[in-house]
Design an enzyme around this catalytic site. Structure first.
Site, mmCIF file in Angstrom:
data_model
loop_
_atom_site.group_PDB
_atom_site.id
_atom_site.type_symbol
_atom_site.label_atom_id
_atom_site.label_comp_id
_atom_site.label_asym_id
_atom_site.label_seq_id
_atom_site.Cartn_x
_atom_site.Cartn_y
_atom_site.Cartn_z
ATOM 1 N N PRO A 122 0.804 -1.230 0.000
ATOM 2 C CA PRO A 122 0.000 0.000 0.000
ATOM 3 C C PRO A 122 0.836 1.279 0.000
ATOM 4 C CG PRO A 122 -0.978 -1.615 1.469
ATOM 5 C CD PRO A 122 0.322 -2.196 1.005
ATOM 6 N N TRP A 124 -1.854 -5.373 -5.376
ATOM 7 C CA TRP A 124 -1.717 -5.402 -6.828
ATOM 8 C C TRP A 124 -0.995 -6.668 -7.289
ATOM 9 C CZ3 TRP A 124 -5.004 -1.837 -7.049
ATOM 10 C CH2 TRP A 124 -4.879 -0.631 -6.376
ATOM 11 N N GLY A 176 11.707 -8.979 -16.207
ATOM 12 C CA GLY A 176 10.259 -8.872 -16.285
ATOM 13 C C GLY A 176 9.812 -7.765 -17.222
ATOM 14 N N ARG A 177 10.601 -6.702 -17.283
ATOM 15 C CA ARG A 177 10.240 -5.583 -18.154
ATOM 16 C C ARG A 177 10.272 -5.978 -19.630
ATOM 17 N NH1 ARG A 177 13.723 -1.826 -14.151
ATOM 18 N NH2 ARG A 177 11.992 -1.340 -12.735
ATOM 19 N N GLN A 218 -6.761 9.533 -47.125
ATOM 20 C CA GLN A 218 -5.413 9.833 -46.638
ATOM 21 C C GLN A 218 -5.363 9.946 -45.115
ATOM 22 O OE1 GLN A 218 -3.279 13.733 -47.271
ATOM 23 N NE2 GLN A 218 -2.113 12.475 -48.741
ATOM 24 N N GLU A 230 5.206 -3.307 -13.097
ATOM 25 C CA GLU A 230 6.628 -3.656 -13.246
ATOM 26 C C GLU A 230 7.482 -2.430 -13.544
ATOM 27 O OE1 GLU A 230 7.772 -7.321 -15.054
ATOM 28 O OE2 GLU A 230 5.814 -8.227 -14.670
#
Length: 379
Positions: free
Chosen positions: A128, A156, A242-243, A279, A363
């Site tokens: 938090p 999260w 992880g990224r 266009q 992340e």
């Protein structure tokens, strides 16, 4: 410089594309609406080897390189980012961290079933009051004989309820700050471990995101990863890889939206001709295609650096930063190309737009990526 994929790369990409189209696409809108986790699909992904792609075969993994992983992530993410984030966390954060830094006993017990998708894992860093500032850990683990006593809250957390194994970052020596942070393997169902309600999210709604509460949870000493005080380094090193996964996810969301917009532009007519002949739409498609290609090159470069054993932290931050921005830009434009139809669920692009936003946040937010990049260029 070589820009060709190997036959293995193409086979992996095609297998992921086929799986996404045949197994993930049906009911993907319903799963999003109902915020329903893709249990059966994730199980099949494990059976096909997508949940432990880079793990050594001796631990039941696929033994593939990071480029193969990136290609599979893009194809899965084109269709269902909720499925791909589970795949990303299990591959990039949980399996990689355990294989790189775990003991042989930990690998035998946890990595083997994780690599096959028999079970899935979760990575528990955010709190938090500790999001971007990961050094401000309030979760504590106090040594008491053969156990650590774990107390605190994580939030999260992807795979929060469906995971069986959780890598938990906690403070073991408050006075040492980030040098007093350690990492632990925690199992679902241990006394004092409570899973909070599922978050009701804007996007990746099928992914189960939960808060986790730990009250006097007894964690065996042998479940510590590395030495005491290694946890912050473990988390940062794991997030570097992880990224790459999240950058590939963002790339997939963008390319999926672009493909839908391109196809729609060739079907929809306005003022007597298909809108692809106007266009204004052509320029949108040109911008989308160019941004996606640039993002793809950044993602592949970071994967190549990782596979080559070179420092990839700087490159993965660039890839994640840019690919996530491209995901937002392209999905917004894809909705615009679809006009009013883009605003309804049936055409998929509104879901991809909602899914894209999280890639700029989790992340490491885009702002954190800029800190990583600026530190790299100012060294």
């Amino acid at each position: 410089m070589h820009f060709e994929y190997t036959e293995e790369h193409l086979a992996v990409r095609d297998a992921a594309r086929d799986f996404a189209q045949t197994e993930l696409l049906p009911e993907v809108i319903e799963r999003d609406t109902e915020a329903r986790f893709p249990y059966e699909q994730i199980k099949k992904m494990g059976e096909l080897g997508f949940m432990g792609m880079m793990v050594d075969p001796k631990y039941n993994g696929g033994g593939m390189d990071t480029i193969s992983y990136v290609l599979a992530m893009e194809e899965i993410s084109k269709i269902d980012a909720s499925a791909s984030v589970s795949m990303s966390v299990n591959n990039s954060l949980v399996c990689w961290g355990l294989e790189k830094y775990g003991t042989e006993a930990q690998k035998e017990k946890y990595l083997k079933p994780l690599a096959t998708g028999e079970i899935i894992g979760a990575f528990c860093l955010s709190e938090p009051e500790a999001g971007s500032d990961a050094t401000s850990q309030k979760t504590t683990a106090e040594l008491n004989g053969d156990y650590y006593i774990l107390n605190g809250t994580k939030n999260w957390i992807t795979n929060g309820n469906t995971a069986s194994v959780y890598l938990v970052i906690a403070q073991t020596d408050v006075e040492k700050g980030h040098k007093g942070i350690s990492a632990f393997i925690v199992e679902k169902g241990w006394d004092g471990f409570v899973i909070g309600k599922k978050e009701d999210k804007l996007g990746i709604r099928g992914s189960d995101t939960h808060s986790l509460m730990f009250t006097d949870v007894k964690v065996p000493v042998e479940n510590r990863i590395g030495e005491e005080g290694f946890g912050f380094t473990f988390a940062m090193e794991t997030l570097n890889g992880g990224r790459i996964g999240i950058a590939a996810q963002a790339l997939g969301i963008a390319s999926g939206a672009y493909e839908l917009a391109l196809a729609y532009s060739k079907e929809r007519k306005a003022f007597g001709k298909t809108i692809s002949q106007h266009q204004a739409i052509q320029f949108k498609l040109a911008d989308m295609a160019t941004q996606i290609e640039a993002a793809r090159l950044l993602v592949l470069k970071s994967a190549w650096l990782k596979d080559s054993g070179q420092d990839y932290a700087h490159a993965s931050a660039m890839a994640k930063l840019y690919a996530s921005e491209v995901a937002m830009n392209v999905t917004v434009e894809a909705v615009q190309v679809h006009g009013g139809y883009g605003y309804v669920k049936e055409y998929h692009v509104e879901r991809l737009m909602r899914d894209a936003k999280i890639t700029q946040i989790y992340e490491g937010t885009s702002e954190i990526q800029k800190i990583v990049i600026s530190r790299g260029i100012l060294k």
